[in-house]
Motif scaffolding. Sequence first.
Motif, PDB file in Angstrom:
ATOM      1  N   SER A   1       1.093  -0.773  -0.408  1.00  0.00           N
ATOM      2  CA  SER A   1      -0.071   0.299   0.201  1.00  0.00           C
ATOM      3  C   SER A   1       1.187   1.539  -0.645  1.00  0.00           C
ATOM      4  O   SER A   1       0.188   2.517  -0.601  1.00  0.00           O
ATOM      5  N   SER A   2       2.064   1.030   0.462  1.00  0.00           N
ATOM      6  CA  SER A   2       2.965   2.280   0.068  1.00  0.00           C
ATOM      7  C   SER A   2       3.833   2.372  -0.524  1.00  0.00           C
ATOM      8  O   SER A   2       4.940   0.408  -0.836  1.00  0.00           O
ATOM      9  N   LEU A   3       5.118   2.564  -0.930  1.00  0.00           N
ATOM     10  CA  LEU A   3       6.232   2.789  -1.915  1.00  0.00           C
ATOM     11  C   LEU A   3       7.010   1.996  -1.510  1.00  0.00           C
ATOM     12  O   LEU A   3       8.053   0.652  -1.818  1.00  0.00           O
ATOM     13  N   LYS A   4       7.392   2.670   0.115  1.00  0.00           N
ATOM     14  CA  LYS A   4       8.315   1.773   0.982  1.00  0.00           C
ATOM     15  C   LYS A   4       8.001   0.277   0.691  1.00  0.00           C
ATOM     16  O   LYS A   4       9.199  -0.166   0.878  1.00  0.00           O
ATOM     17  N   GLU A   5       6.904  -0.336   1.335  1.00  0.00           N
ATOM     18  CA  GLU A   5       6.677  -1.269   1.116  1.00  0.00           C
ATOM     19  C   GLU A   5       7.225  -2.188   0.179  1.00  0.00           C
ATOM     20  O   GLU A   5       7.219  -3.264   0.338  1.00  0.00           O
ATOM     21  N   ALA A   6       6.677  -1.369  -1.334  1.00  0.00           N
ATOM     22  CA  ALA A   6       7.346  -2.356  -3.106  1.00  0.00           C
ATOM     23  C   ALA A   6       8.622  -2.252  -2.778  1.00  0.00           C
ATOM     24  O   ALA A   6       9.376  -3.209  -3.417  1.00  0.00           O
ATOM     25  N   GLU A   7       9.103  -1.033  -2.007  1.00  0.00           N
ATOM     26  CA  GLU A   7      11.495  -1.442  -2.106  1.00  0.00           C
ATOM     27  C   GLU A   7      11.251  -2.546  -1.093  1.00  0.00           C
ATOM     28  O   GLU A   7      12.147  -3.303  -1.632  1.00  0.00           O
ATOM     29  N   ASP A   8      10.645  -2.482   0.009  1.00  0.00           N
ATOM     30  CA  ASP A   8      11.450  -3.261   0.426  1.00  0.00           C
ATOM     31  C   ASP A   8      10.747  -5.459  -0.387  1.00  0.00           C
ATOM     32  O   ASP A   8      11.794  -5.727   0.510  1.00  0.00           O
ATOM     33  N   ALA A   9       9.721  -5.048  -0.589  1.00  0.00           N
ATOM     34  CA  ALA A   9       9.042  -6.642  -1.195  1.00  0.00           C
ATOM     35  C   ALA A   9      10.252  -6.743  -2.072  1.00  0.00           C
ATOM     36  O   ALA A   9      11.150  -7.882  -2.822  1.00  0.00           O
ATOM     37  N   ILE A  10      10.594  -5.873  -2.426  1.00  0.00           N
ATOM     38  CA  ILE A  10      11.523  -6.420  -3.975  1.00  0.00           C
ATOM     39  C   ILE A  10      12.916  -6.664  -3.348  1.00  0.00           C
ATOM     40  O   ILE A  10      13.827  -7.538  -4.082  1.00  0.00           O
ATOM     41  N   ASP A  11      13.861  -5.763  -2.426  1.00  0.00           N
ATOM     42  CA  ASP A  11      14.656  -6.035  -1.738  1.00  0.00           C
ATOM     43  C   ASP A  11      14.196  -7.509  -1.160  1.00  0.00           C
ATOM     44  O   ASP A  11      15.758  -8.208  -1.246  1.00  0.00           O
ATOM     45  N   GLU A  12      13.430  -8.047  -0.452  1.00  0.00           N
ATOM     46  CA  GLU A  12      13.316  -9.094   0.134  1.00  0.00           C
ATOM     47  C   GLU A  12      13.205 -10.747  -1.799  1.00  0.00           C
ATOM     48  O   GLU A  12      14.294 -11.243  -0.947  1.00  0.00           O
ATOM     49  N   THR A  13      12.735 -10.158  -1.909  1.00  0.00           N
ATOM     50  CA  THR A  13      12.722 -11.010  -3.264  1.00  0.00           C
ATOM     51  C   THR A  13      14.073 -11.325  -4.275  1.00  0.00           C
ATOM     52  O   THR A  13      14.885 -12.075  -4.574  1.00  0.00           O
ATOM     53  N   MET A  14      14.222 -10.010  -4.571  1.00  0.00           N
ATOM     54  CA  MET A  14      15.683 -10.017  -5.837  1.00  0.00           C
ATOM     55  C   MET A  14      16.422  -9.511  -5.106  1.00  0.00           C
ATOM     56  O   MET A  14      18.014 -10.158  -5.361  1.00  0.00           O
ATOM     57  N   GLY A  15      16.828  -8.822  -3.868  1.00  0.00           N
ATOM     58  CA  GLY A  15      17.962  -8.174  -2.874  1.00  0.00           C
ATOM     59  C   GLY A  15      18.137 -10.013  -2.295  1.00  0.00           C
ATOM     60  O   GLY A  15      19.404 -10.422  -2.251  1.00  0.00           O
ATOM     61  N   LYS A  16      17.606 -10.032  -1.556  1.00  0.00           N
ATOM     62  CA  LYS A  16      18.061 -10.447  -0.248  1.00  0.00           C
ATOM     63  C   LYS A  16      17.595 -12.720  -0.356  1.00  0.00           C
ATOM     64  O   LYS A  16      18.117 -13.292   0.079  1.00  0.00           O
ATOM     65  N   LYS A  17      16.510 -12.781  -1.584  1.00  0.00           N
ATOM     66  CA  LYS A  17      16.531 -13.502  -1.807  1.00  0.00           C
ATOM     67  C   LYS A  17      15.992 -14.771  -0.961  1.00  0.00           C
ATOM     68  O   LYS A  17      16.285 -16.021  -0.593  1.00  0.00           O
ATOM     69  N   VAL A  18      14.854 -13.926  -0.045  1.00  0.00           N
ATOM     70  CA  VAL A  18      14.434 -14.899   1.110  1.00  0.00           C
ATOM     71  C   VAL A  18      13.674 -16.280  -0.363  1.00  0.00           C
ATOM     72  O   VAL A  18      13.670 -17.433   0.630  1.00  0.00           O
ATOM     73  N   PHE A  19      13.215 -16.140  -0.916  1.00  0.00           N
ATOM     74  CA  PHE A  19      13.208 -17.577  -1.677  1.00  0.00           C
ATOM     75  C   PHE A  19      13.663 -18.158  -2.448  1.00  0.00           C
ATOM     76  O   PHE A  19      13.127 -18.885  -3.586  1.00  0.00           O
ATOM     77  N   GLY A  20      14.686 -17.837  -2.805  1.00  0.00           N
ATOM     78  CA  GLY A  20      16.119 -18.437  -3.426  1.00  0.00           C
ATOM     79  C   GLY A  20      16.141 -17.637  -4.448  1.00  0.00           C
ATOM     80  O   GLY A  20      15.374 -16.136  -4.982  1.00  0.00           O
TER      81      GLY A  20
END
Length: 423
Positions: A157-176
């Motif tokens: 619901s916010s840009l910050k959340e979207a940036e965090d989601a991208i970082d989790e998936t593509m940056g930190k690779k929490v889902f490999g």
Amino acid sequence: MKVLVVGSGGREHALIWKIAQSRRVDKIYAAPGNGGIASLATLVDIKADDISGLSDFASREKIGLTVVGPEMALVKGIADEFEKRNLRIFGAKKSAALLEGSKIFAKETMREFDVPTADFKVFDKKEEALSYVKKKGAPIVIKADGLAAGKGVFVCSSLKEAEDAIDETMGKKVFGSSGDRVVIEECLEGEEASVIVVSDGESVVPMASSQDHKRIYDDDKGANTGGMGAYSPAPVVEGEIFQETLDRIIYPVINGLKKKGVLYKGVLYAGIMITKDGPYVLEFNVRFGDPETQAILPRMKGDLIDLIECSIDGKLRDVENEWDKRACVCVVAASGGYPGEYEKGRTITGLKGFEETSRDVVIFHAATKKKNSDYVTSGGRVLGVTALGEDIKGAVKKSYEAIGKIHFDNMHYRKDIGKRALN
Ligand code: AMP
Ligand code: GLY
């Protein structure tokens, strides 16, 4: 015939409960199953995605039919392996299971066949994904491409959340590697429902409509879960909307895949959002829903094995499902803390006697183990307390009466399952 059911959740308990009523079945095995399932099936200690272990077992035990519950084995190609070994199996092949195994494949398939779904773009570079969400703004939805145990979707619901989601998936690779690529899509508004069909590659037989409750707390608050309860039928998707979902979503996908050489045999589940422009696809699953199945199967009048065999043999054209007019409601009892961390091994009390007192109440076990003469909890979603009633209101009343008699430490369940159908 001997039947093997792959999986260990409430959905598999419901499938086995229904399969056990088939006159054609002599013996049921569950791999790996759970404590409650053990009352209907012989448990086999093989993991649900151990394809070679499962196919060796099916071949050794001369299993006449294998029914697959969860997606992982299908996405990994269990149906292809069984077919290679001349073993009968109900479940989508690898090329078809990509509809669930890859969100990008699903979205591109929908785009190709003009199936209504949220507008989207695919990214394989984090920086490009970040600048795209900056340009688009919130609300926006980020989805990891591959399987992520139901956790790979972020409705931001916010840009910050979207940036965090991208970082989790593509940056930190929490889902490999499931997060190597993402789908970024427009956020839809409306009411959600599940339309589940059985297909033989050409014809489909719809299951009854249903609605899930994804969030952990009442009034759809808190984290997303695997599903905290379900009811069938779902008034929001009855009638025209149901037909529209078949005509604009289900058939175009199945016919379109056929043209590309992919015969879709098995279960196709469309998670839809009913928008002001009609039904839009949120996701496809290539399996029965959990807990939708627990609310659907008690209403099914025919023999599930007959339906499954007609799908495998390409004979669904003239098959019709008959449904009990009554409504069915399943309330999930979960371990406190789920979908985050929770404790296991809690003793469950109050389970005895339901079958004797009411044939309209069934307790499906999702994660239990037998310990001496008791059942103990062994996972997040523990039980699906399910009841048939004259209407949703009656079924809601009965399932809450039943769940009120059941207890384990830190048990949590939603108090508003079915409420939306009553409004
Ligand atoms: P999925 O696993 O794709 O069904 O996503 C999980 C949940 O996220 C869905 O049940 C919806 O509640 C929500 N969701 C997914 N895609 C969208 C979308 N495009 N717009 C709004 N909500 C969505
Ligand atoms: N209840 C949602 C699902 O099975 O994916």
